[in-house]
Each structure stands twice: as structure tokens, then as C-alpha cells.
Design an enzyme around this catalytic site. Structure first.
Site, PDB file in Angstrom:
ATOM      1  N   LYS A 194      18.599  32.282   5.959  1.00  0.00           N
ATOM      2  CA  LYS A 194      18.556  31.256   4.913  1.00  0.00           C
ATOM      3  C   LYS A 194      19.944  30.662   4.766  1.00  0.00           C
ATOM      4  O   LYS A 194      20.915  31.372   4.506  1.00  0.00           O
ATOM      5  CB  LYS A 194      18.102  31.890   3.606  1.00  0.00           C
ATOM      6  N   LYS A 247      15.042  29.018   7.068  1.00  0.00           N
ATOM      7  CA  LYS A 247      14.987  28.084   5.945  1.00  0.00           C
ATOM      8  C   LYS A 247      16.353  27.462   5.739  1.00  0.00           C
ATOM      9  O   LYS A 247      17.335  28.201   5.699  1.00  0.00           O
ATOM     10  CB  LYS A 247      14.570  28.862   4.693  1.00  0.00           C
TER      11      LYS A 247
HETATM   12  C1  PBG Z   1      14.989  31.185  -4.530  1.00  0.00           C
HETATM   13  C2  PBG Z   1      14.465  30.138  -3.608  1.00  0.00           C
HETATM   14  C3  PBG Z   1      14.973  28.848  -3.359  1.00  0.00           C
HETATM   15  C4  PBG Z   1      14.067  28.225  -2.511  1.00  0.00           C
HETATM   16  C5  PBG Z   1      13.067  29.143  -2.231  1.00  0.00           C
HETATM   17  N1  PBG Z   1      13.335  30.321  -2.902  1.00  0.00           N
HETATM   18  C6  PBG Z   1      16.138  28.159  -3.939  1.00  0.00           C
HETATM   19  C7  PBG Z   1      17.506  28.466  -3.594  1.00  0.00           C
HETATM   20  O1  PBG Z   1      17.827  29.346  -2.801  1.00  0.00           O
HETATM   21  O2  PBG Z   1      18.325  27.786  -4.211  1.00  0.00           O
HETATM   22  C8  PBG Z   1      14.171  26.806  -2.007  1.00  0.00           C
HETATM   23  C9  PBG Z   1      12.892  26.150  -1.692  1.00  0.00           C
HETATM   24  C10 PBG Z   1      12.940  24.675  -1.577  1.00  0.00           C
HETATM   25  O3  PBG Z   1      13.990  24.007  -1.615  1.00  0.00           O
HETATM   26  O4  PBG Z   1      11.837  24.110  -1.437  1.00  0.00           O
HETATM   27  N2  PBG Z   1      15.938  32.023  -4.035  1.00  0.00           N
HETATM   28 ZN    ZN Z   2      17.540  33.126  -5.461  1.00  0.00          ZN
END
Ligand code: PBG
Ligand code: ZN
Length: 323
Positions: A194, A247
Site C-alpha cells: 500500500k 493499492k
Molecule cells: C484505511 C483505508 C484507506 C483506504 C482503504 N482503507 C485510506 C487511507 O489509507 O488513507 C483508501 C481507499 C480509497 O481511496 O478508495 N486505512
Molecule cells: Zn488506516
């Protein structure tokens, strides 16, 4: 003259016979945002077509989804009260636990994945317990409460736990916690690679989870690092993750392919909020043929090597796939 490729493209039926990548409603997981209350369905201005919903509205939404052939969702919660450790996420009466119980009761045939993190539940908006001195998250303290949160989800009926906080060691901690309570068959889909991305902007509006200070760069990945990106996912595989994930998706197709070639586990991509909203807004402005670009993008994720696509486009894509 050699015209082999043209010969293969000239007939529509033959084009279908030689197609290499296909999309199906079975590929999609649809994100839903649940909040307290009744009869609430608030559209988010930065993400047209995406809503915060109360539990009763979520139950109706599941009917809609099933009609479209969509049986998998991922749940995000917006709690009534936030505090420094995100207590709502640790409570059996918290918004996620309550929603899970009602969804599984009304829709036992839905596959309900739960996002496991604290950023929506903490008043500071970070993904765990704070390390004040370093203005970041205390990794090891957070691991304990992550395992507790996973157990709350599993008890309430979660079909799969999806930890998204990028804490080191989170998969083994969660696996141990689940197993110790007898949830040996509950799978873990890790947000294994991520990136610290600007593409999450609209999500933080929907989930009301923007950090109140600093950013997530000390725990999320640097977009510039390819080897580290691969390594992060392989580390989660070693810790026992059942499904890996990249992601965001669009700017990281190379990483999807890299990981695909190094693991035999199923691989998911998260087609995130910013990616969705860019297409939406460009479509609304008449700059692109929205549906065409959407299907092209989703097909690209599968071609890159994804088995599963978490996407806000799932309903629109399902309608096209059905027709
Ligand atoms: C929470 C989370 C996030 C997303 C999914 N789970 C936000 C982040 O890390 O700020 C992002 C999903 C999206 O942008 O559609 N940790
Ligand atoms: Zn988070």
C-alpha cells in the site's frame, strides 16, 4: 503479404474466441460505508454515486447488489464517537460489529469483507495508537489492538479480514489472535503493498478519516520503490496472508505484474477513490466516454495480473456485463 493479426480481428466471433482477458461480476468487491442512524443515504460530493449509509439502507443496497450478480462487499465504518485509540472499532456494539451482524442475518449469501484499521475511528485520524515523540503510529502497540479488532469482526460474522494499516508484523499478529479464538478458517486479505498516495483523497471525505496532523508516509510505502513494494507483499505471504493486494491500482500496474510473477497466492487490486473520481468527473465533463474508459481500466487490472478488483465501479460494470 502477411495479414495474420488482421485475419484474427476481422470477425467478431473470432475476436471473442481469441480474447485473453475477460471481466466478470465474480471479480469484484464493492466498498460500502456504514454509519449510525436510520434512513441515511448521503452522497459524497467528491465521489458521485458513492454514499454513506445507515445499516437499514445497507441492507437494501445488498438486495440491489445481488440483483446485479454482486455478492462481495468490503465494509468501512464511520463511528458516532472517535477517540485516541479508536474504541468503537474494538466494541461489540461498534458500528462495524452491528452492521456485520445485521447484514449476515438478512443476507447470509453475501460475502462480507471487513477493512481492518483505526484511521476512521481515531480522533487524530492515524491508523493506530500514536507515538507522540515521532509524530507517527506506535507499530507494536497497534498490533495488539489490531488482533482484538479482528476478533471483534470475526465474532460478528466477518467472512474475511482485510488489514489496511501497513503495520509491520500485522498479519502474524492477526492470524495468531484469530486462531486463538477458534477462527482458524477466517481468511486474511492483506493490503500488503500500500503506497502513501494522493489518490486516497476522496476516500478520506467519505470515511471522514483524514489525519489531523502529519501524513502516513512513515507506515505507507514510497511510490518510487519497486523492490520494496514486492518485498512488502512477499513478507505478508510468509506471515500467513491468504490473499495479497496492491493499492492504488492504476499507477502501479507494473507492481501488480511483478508480484503476480513472484507468488502463487490470489492477488487483489484496490481501484481507489481518486481513480474512480477522476473517471467520473472526466465523464461528466464530456472529456471521455466514461463507460468505455471504465471497462478498459478494469480489464487492464486483470491483464496486469489481478484476480480480484475492489472497485466503486462494480455496479456500473455489472450492468454493462449483464447487457
Ligand atoms: C484505511 C483505508 C484507506 C483506504 C482503504 N482503507 C485510506 C487511507 O489509507 O488513507 C483508501 C481507499 C480509497 O481511496 O478508495 N486505512
Ligand atoms: Zn488506516
Amino acid at each position: 503479404m502477411f495479414k495474420r493479426f488482421r485475419r484474427l480481428r476481422i470477425n467478431e466471433k473470432l475476436r471473442e474466441l481469441v480474447v485473453e482477458t475477460t471481466l466478470s461480476t465474480n471479480d469484484f468487491i464493492y466498498p460500502l460505508f456504514v454509519r449510525e442512524g436510520r434512513g441515511i443515504k448521503n452522497e459524497v460530493s467528491s465521489m458521485p454515486g458513492v454514499y454513506q449509509m445507515s445499516i437499514d439502507e445497507i441492507l437494501k443496497e445488498c438486495d440491489e447488489l445481488k440483483k446485479l450478480g454482486l455478492y462481495s462487499i468490503i465494509l468501512f465504518g464511520i463511528p458516532e464517537v472517535k477517540d485516541s485509540i479508536g474504541s468503537d472499532a474494538l466494541s461489540e456494539n461498534g458500528i462495524i460489529a452491528k452492521a456485520l451482524k445485521e447484514i449476515k442475518k438478512a443476507h447470509p449469501d453475501m460475502f462480507v469483507v471487513t477493512d481492518l484499521c483505526f484511521c476512521e475511528f481515531t480522533d487524530h485520524g492515524h491508523c493506530g495508537i500514536l507515538d507522540i515523540e515521532h509524530e507517527t503510529v506506535d507499530n507494536d502497540k497497534t498490533l495488539n489492538i489490531l488482533a482484538d479488532q479482528a476478533i471483534v469482526h470475526a465474532k460478528a460474522g466477518s467472512d474475511m479480514i482485510a488489514p489496511s494499516g501497513m503495520m509491520d508484523g500485522m498479519i502474524s499478529a492477526i492470524r495468531e489472535g484469530l486462531d486463538s479464538e477458534g477462527f482458524i478458517n477466517t481468511p486474511i486479505m492483506s493490503y500488503s503493498t500500500k503506497f502513501a498516495s494522493g489518490y486516497y483523497g476522496p476516500f478520506r471525505d467519505v470515511a471522514e478519516s483524514a489525519p489531523s496532523f502529519g501524513d502516513r508516509r512513515s507506515y505507507q510505502m514510497n511510490p518510487a520503490n519497486r523492490r520494496e513494494a514486492i518485498n512488502e507483499s512477499l513478507e505478508d505471504e510468509k506471515e500467513g496472508a491468504d490473499i495479497l493486494m496492491v493499492k492504488p491500482a492504476l499507477a502501479y500496474m507494473d507492481i501488480v505484474r511483478d508480484i503476480r510473477e513472484r507468488t502463487l497466492l490470489p492477488l487483489a487490486v484496490y481501484n481507489v477513490s481518486g481513480e474512480y473520481s477522476m473517471l467520473k468527473m472526466a465523464g461528466k465533463m464530456g472529456l471521455i466516454d466514461y463507460e468505455k474508459v471504465m471497462m478498459e481500466t478494469l480489464t487492464g487490472f486483470k491483464r496486469a495480473g489481478a484476480d480480484i478488483i475492489i472497485t466503486y465501479h462494480a455496479k456500473e460494470a455489472a450492468k454493462i456485463l449483464k447487457s
